[in-house]
Design a protein around this motif. Structure first.
Motif, PDB file in Angstrom:
ATOM      1  N   GLU A 114       9.402  40.464   8.381  1.00 62.44           N
ATOM      2  CA  GLU A 114      10.351  40.881   9.346  1.00 62.44           C
ATOM      3  C   GLU A 114      10.883  42.389   9.011  1.00 62.44           C
ATOM      4  O   GLU A 114      11.324  44.003   9.091  1.00 62.44           O
ATOM      5  N   SER A 115      12.254  42.051   8.792  1.00 58.56           N
ATOM      6  CA  SER A 115      13.669  42.903   8.356  1.00 58.56           C
ATOM      7  C   SER A 115      13.217  44.125   6.619  1.00 58.56           C
ATOM      8  O   SER A 115      13.954  44.715   6.649  1.00 58.56           O
ATOM      9  N   LEU A 116      12.616  43.153   6.222  1.00 55.98           N
ATOM     10  CA  LEU A 116      12.658  43.653   4.802  1.00 55.98           C
ATOM     11  C   LEU A 116      11.471  45.152   4.950  1.00 55.98           C
ATOM     12  O   LEU A 116      11.506  46.307   4.398  1.00 55.98           O
ATOM     13  N   ALA A 117      10.316  44.931   5.949  1.00 50.39           N
ATOM     14  CA  ALA A 117       9.392  46.046   6.204  1.00 50.39           C
ATOM     15  C   ALA A 117      10.232  46.843   6.966  1.00 50.39           C
ATOM     16  O   ALA A 117      10.199  48.370   6.886  1.00 50.39           O
ATOM     17  N   GLN A 118      11.096  46.449   7.997  1.00 53.60           N
ATOM     18  CA  GLN A 118      12.075  47.253   8.588  1.00 53.60           C
ATOM     19  C   GLN A 118      13.257  48.293   8.146  1.00 53.60           C
ATOM     20  O   GLN A 118      12.707  49.041   8.688  1.00 53.60           O
ATOM     21  N   HIS A 119      14.174  47.297   7.453  1.00 55.83           N
ATOM     22  CA  HIS A 119      15.004  47.839   6.679  1.00 55.83           C
ATOM     23  C   HIS A 119      14.605  48.647   5.179  1.00 55.83           C
ATOM     24  O   HIS A 119      15.289  49.817   5.295  1.00 55.83           O
ATOM     25  N   LEU A 120      13.935  48.280   4.930  1.00 59.01           N
ATOM     26  CA  LEU A 120      13.375  48.672   3.015  1.00 59.01           C
ATOM     27  C   LEU A 120      12.143  49.631   3.120  1.00 59.01           C
ATOM     28  O   LEU A 120      11.933  49.453   1.847  1.00 59.01           O
ATOM     29  N   LYS A 121      11.418  49.034   4.622  1.00 54.84           N
ATOM     30  CA  LYS A 121      10.509  49.505   4.229  1.00 54.84           C
ATOM     31  C   LYS A 121       9.388  49.276   2.787  1.00 54.84           C
ATOM     32  O   LYS A 121       8.385  49.661   2.811  1.00 54.84           O
ATOM     33  N   LEU A 122       9.241  47.629   2.738  1.00 58.64           N
ATOM     34  CA  LEU A 122       8.268  46.969   1.278  1.00 58.64           C
ATOM     35  C   LEU A 122       7.090  46.911   2.413  1.00 58.64           C
ATOM     36  O   LEU A 122       7.113  46.108   3.108  1.00 58.64           O
ATOM     37  N   THR A 123       5.680  47.189   1.760  1.00 61.17           N
ATOM     38  CA  THR A 123       4.276  47.194   2.306  1.00 61.17           C
ATOM     39  C   THR A 123       4.072  45.997   1.381  1.00 61.17           C
ATOM     40  O   THR A 123       4.467  46.243   0.174  1.00 61.17           O
ATOM     41  N   GLY A 124       3.084  45.168   1.369  1.00 59.06           N
ATOM     42  CA  GLY A 124       1.668  44.487  -0.008  1.00 59.06           C
ATOM     43  C   GLY A 124       2.417  43.767  -0.702  1.00 59.06           C
ATOM     44  O   GLY A 124       3.042  42.939  -0.099  1.00 59.06           O
ATOM     45  N   ALA A 125       1.861  43.835  -2.216  1.00 60.68           N
ATOM     46  CA  ALA A 125       2.558  42.979  -3.063  1.00 60.68           C
ATOM     47  C   ALA A 125       4.073  43.235  -2.932  1.00 60.68           C
ATOM     48  O   ALA A 125       4.625  41.637  -3.649  1.00 60.68           O
ATOM     49  N   ALA A 126       4.517  43.994  -2.862  1.00 66.93           N
ATOM     50  CA  ALA A 126       6.470  44.140  -2.997  1.00 66.93           C
ATOM     51  C   ALA A 126       6.567  42.917  -2.417  1.00 66.93           C
ATOM     52  O   ALA A 126       7.484  42.898  -2.279  1.00 66.93           O
TER      53      ALA A 126
END
Length: 277
Positions: A114-126
């Protein structure tokens, strides 16, 4: 050394009773790559101080006065949006009870991500790769990313909480009694993991505990709190070897020695009546 956090004269009061301080005139600093332990018994104000740093105080509480300055930015004057940008990314927190801090209906992989998607905008395989890497760092097989919290042991849940707190490689980590509910062997593993992560990531760590045995293992500096106030602080060796305050000495008397021969003394609060507060 680089100063990460400075707390100056922090006071926390109930909104309904602004004249009653739950935390009073608390001041200390934390440097990058160092661990400051806040130690004291339950109700001494340790967790309230940490929650104030995160901007997570209950709606029933308020900051009476003082400042919380993180990397030059005054958190006490921050908006909700500014706090949202800091929490999780710049400051990570391991909450006190891993058994209830994790959402039981979401997988641990989702919660770490969740925090990776929120703060670093990571999605999918990354995003999936980063979650797997974090699980490996805390000693959990990456294939457990699809597990739910109730499928993990207490020690594993605490490791998941650690993975969540370091996901964005924050400059500072707050650990609120992260080993309280764990057995001695798992506690030692968690303490070593946190210390290794702190060294590798050069984080400043604010570690909250009631256990001077833990302080001995990990602290660079120690802050002793009693009834919402700091009664003693300084480098850990100075405080452990030459405690000045009766309360600090009483806490140290509660720590057993390795061979079990040291008599343990209950805390005697008679010094309060003698004006030693």
């Amino acid at each position: 050394m680089t100063e990460l956090l400075r707390i100056e004269n922090l006071t926390i009061t109930p909104k309904a009773e602004p004249g009653r301080a739950l935390v009073s005139q608390v001041s200390f600093a934390l440097e990058a790559g160092k661990t400051t332990c806040i130690v004291g018994e339950s109700g001494s104000g340790k967790s309230l101080t940490a929650l104030a740093v995160m901007g997570l105080l209950s709606d029933q509480l308020q900051l009476g006065q003082g400042n919380i300055v993180f990397k030059g930015f005054n958190i006490t004057h921050a908006s909700h949006a500014e706090l949202q940008r800091i929490r999780g990314k710049e400051i990570g927190m391991i909450f006190q009870e891993p058994m209830t801090s994790l959402n039981p209906v979401l997988t641990i992989g989702y919660q770490i991500g969740e925090s990776l998607a929120q703060h670093l905008k990571l999605t999918g395989a990354a995003l999936k790769a980063r979650v797997a890497d974090l699980l490996q760092q805390v000693g959990i097989p990456p294939e457990r990313a699809g597990s739910y919290p109730d499928e993990l042991s207490g020690g594993q849940r605490q490791r998941v909480m650690i993975a969540m707190s370091i996901a964005c490689e924050p400059a500072m980590l707050i650990a609120d009694e992260p080993t309280t509910a764990l057995d001695v062997t798992v506690q030692a593993q968690i303490l070593k993991l946190l210390d290794d992560l702190k060294t590798r990531m050069h984080m400043g760590m604010l570690f909250i505990t009631h256990d001077f045995g833990v302080v001995t293992d990990i602290a660079d500096n120690v802050v002793v709190m009693f009834r919402g106030e700091i009664v003693e602080s300084g480098p850990v060796q100075d405080v452990l070897l030459n405690p000045r305050h009766p309360y600090t000495r009483a806490l140290l008397d509660c720590v057993p020695d390795a061979d079990g021969k040291k008599p343990l003394k209950p805390i005697d609060y008679a010094w309060l009546n003698a004006g030693a507060a």
